[in-house]
Design a protein around this motif. Structure first.
Motif, short mmCIF file in Angstrom:
data_model
loop_
_atom_site.label_atom_id
_atom_site.label_comp_id
_atom_site.label_asym_id
_atom_site.label_seq_id
_atom_site.Cartn_x
_atom_site.Cartn_y
_atom_site.Cartn_z
N GLN A 89 0.83 -1.21 0.00
CA GLN A 89 0.00 0.00 0.00
C GLN A 89 0.86 1.26 0.00
OE1 GLN A 89 -3.02 -0.04 3.06
NE2 GLN A 89 -3.61 -2.15 2.60
N ILE A 138 0.72 3.98 -3.02
CA ILE A 138 0.41 5.40 -2.75
C ILE A 138 1.51 6.31 -3.30
CG2 ILE A 138 0.20 7.10 -0.90
CD1 ILE A 138 -1.25 4.93 0.74
N MET A 181 -5.38 7.74 4.43
CA MET A 181 -4.85 6.45 3.99
C MET A 181 -3.68 6.01 4.88
SD MET A 181 -5.12 6.77 -0.17
CE MET A 181 -5.17 5.01 -0.45
N VAL A 222 -5.01 4.39 7.98
CA VAL A 222 -5.39 2.98 7.79
C VAL A 222 -4.14 2.10 7.84
CG1 VAL A 222 -6.44 1.31 6.21
CG2 VAL A 222 -7.41 3.60 6.42
N ILE A 223 -3.06 2.56 7.21
CA ILE A 223 -1.81 1.80 7.26
C ILE A 223 -1.31 1.71 8.70
CG2 ILE A 223 0.62 1.81 6.56
CD1 ILE A 223 -0.28 3.02 3.89
N GLN A 255 -9.50 1.63 2.74
CA GLN A 255 -8.59 2.11 1.71
C GLN A 255 -9.30 2.27 0.37
OE1 GLN A 255 -6.13 3.52 2.68
NE2 GLN A 255 -4.33 2.27 3.15
N SER A 276 -10.11 5.68 -2.09
CA SER A 276 -9.41 5.71 -3.38
C SER A 276 -10.27 5.21 -4.53
CB SER A 276 -8.14 4.87 -3.30
OG SER A 276 -8.44 3.55 -2.87
#
Length: 446
Positions: A44, A48, A64, A67-68, A107, A111
């Motif tokens: 990810q 990105i 984002m 979330v990571i 995610q 996106s």
């Protein structure tokens, strides 16, 4: 360590062994999920960076990255729970997969939703569920991922520049951003599935081998339990005739004809000595099985325990030469154990039967382990015994019931975390090496 070898009922023991193997399997599967999650985090971050900075498509980076961060935190928590928690159930794997689905959904929402080509990664979660989980849990994963997919078709944050870029490069085929994304998603899912399922199959093969080994151990422990019951019953039945023989021999000792005959008198003394030995053996069997009351287990050091045990054995069996060396680095306090003493006696008995003129015993320490090597100068072990030492009734002796001594030795040592190894000596004869942690006999373990 108690003086008796406690054996659980066989069926309950086998069920417990199956549960242990299943729990170990779940623990390994959780570890594989953790590895996959690390791969997802790296993937990810790389995606990105490429999309945002190389293709110039604006992404909501703070959300984002949150979330990571959640995935990284989840992995750290999972590693901690795996190291310190006893929870090895399939429910833990199920919850981990649901959290992965939630992170993927977040995610995708940030996106482009269902227009994002990586939406097909839901299939990866479904396939993992089918491999790892029970049917109800797998269908739950299917329902959850399907619901998330439908929701993402209506609710998502559009990505500015993505669709214009697609139309501008539509004629480019594989160079179209959307097609490229679909190809990368397919390639990623295929590689991860092949790797993951191969690891799962390896875990399954390892579990099956472990279950086979545990089933064999359960069978051996069942055999020991039956032998113990037979020995205990025989000891009870032998008590009365041995007592009767003792009385008769005492009466004979008072007969003048026998007392005045030197040969008969010596024979009588030998018979009385052997009868006393038989009574000691019967008492030891009853005491070890918990059916007789005796003094508390003797507290002494491991060195003195071995010295006394081997000295008493030497006086009783009288080998031509007994070569004994005690090289223990530290003489730790232990609780001497009747079963352990009898086990060592079995090994020494086998050695003196194979080599009546010489028996060698060497005691060494390796870390926390005590290593006892018993040597003889006999004919050595046949090849079948070297590869399967401890198999009941497998013996080079041509008589009924042979082979039980080493069988009991192997199982008693395994019960306290030890091991038994048999080898043939290059100069002739054999060596039986007993290794066990001295902590299993220490005073604190009583």
């Amino acid at each position: 360590m108690n003086s008796d070898v406690t054996i659980r009922p066989v069926e309950r023991h086998r069920a417990a062994l199956n549960d242990d193997a299943r729990a170990a399997m779940n623990a390994k599967n959780l570890l594989l999920l953790i590895y996959l999650r690390w791969i997802a985090v790296v993937g990810q971050i790389a995606t990105i960076i490429v999309v945002h900075f190389y293709f110039g498509i604006a992404l909501p980076l703070p959300e984002m990255l949150c979330v990571i961060g959640f995935l990284v935190t989840l992995n750290i928590v999972s590693l901690h729970r795996r190291a310190h928690s006893q929870d090895r159930s399939g429910a833990a794997v199920f919850m981990e997969l649901l959290l992965d689905v939630a992170a993927l959904t977040a995610q995708l929402y940030l996106s482009g939703g269902a227009t994002n080509p990586f939406v097909s990664l839901y299939l990866l979660q479904v396939i993992l569920g089918a491999v790892l989980l029970e049917a109800w849990a797998t269908w739950t994963i299917v329902a959850v991922t399907a619901g998330c997919f439908i929701w993402l078709t209506q609710a998502y944050r559009p990505i500015s520049g993505l669709h214009s870029g697609m139309h501008r490069n539509h004629a480019g085929g594989m160079f179209d951003l959307h097609i490229q994304g679909m190809f990368l998603c397919f390639l990623l899912a295929a590689v991860l599935l092949v790797w993951f399922i191969n690891r799962i199959n390896a875990n399954l093969r390892e579990r099956d081998a472990r279950l086979t080994q545990l089933e064999h151990q359960a069978f051996e422990e069942e055999h020991i339990m039956r032998l113990g019951l037979l020995a205990s019953g025989a000891a009870h039945e032998l008590g009365t005739p041995l007592a009767t023989l003792t009385v008769i021999l005492s009466d004979w000792d008072k007969v003048d004809t026998i007392r005045n005959d030197r040969t008969l008198s010596l024979d009588l003394r030998e018979v009385q000595s052997q009868l006393k030995r038989c009574k000691e053996i019967v008492s030891g069997i009853l005491l070890s099985s918990g059916q007789a009351r005796g003094e508390d287990a003797r507290r002494e050091t491991i060195g003195k325990f071995l010295d006394r045990t081997i000295s008493e054995w030497g006086e009783r069996r009288k080998p031509g030469q007994l070569e004994y060396r005690n090289n223990l680095a530290e003489d730790l306090p232990i609780v001497s154990d009747t079963v352990f003493r009898q086990m060592l006696g079995n090994v020494l008995d086998n050695a003196v039967e194979a080599s009546p003129h010489w028996v060698g015993v060497q005691v060494d320490s390796e870390g926390d382990d005590v290593v006892i090597a018993v040597h003889d100068r006999g004919t050595g072990f046949p090849e079948c015994m070297l590869t399967g030492i401890g198999v009941p009734y497998c013996s080079s002796k041509d008589r009924d019931g042979s082979g039980l001594g080493l069988f009991l030795v192997v199982n008693v040592l395994r019960k306290i975390g030890g091991s038994t190894v048999a080898t043939n000596r290059p100069e002739g004869g054999a060596t039986v090496t007993l290794r066990f942690p001295v902590s299993a006999l220490r005073l604190e373990a009583a």
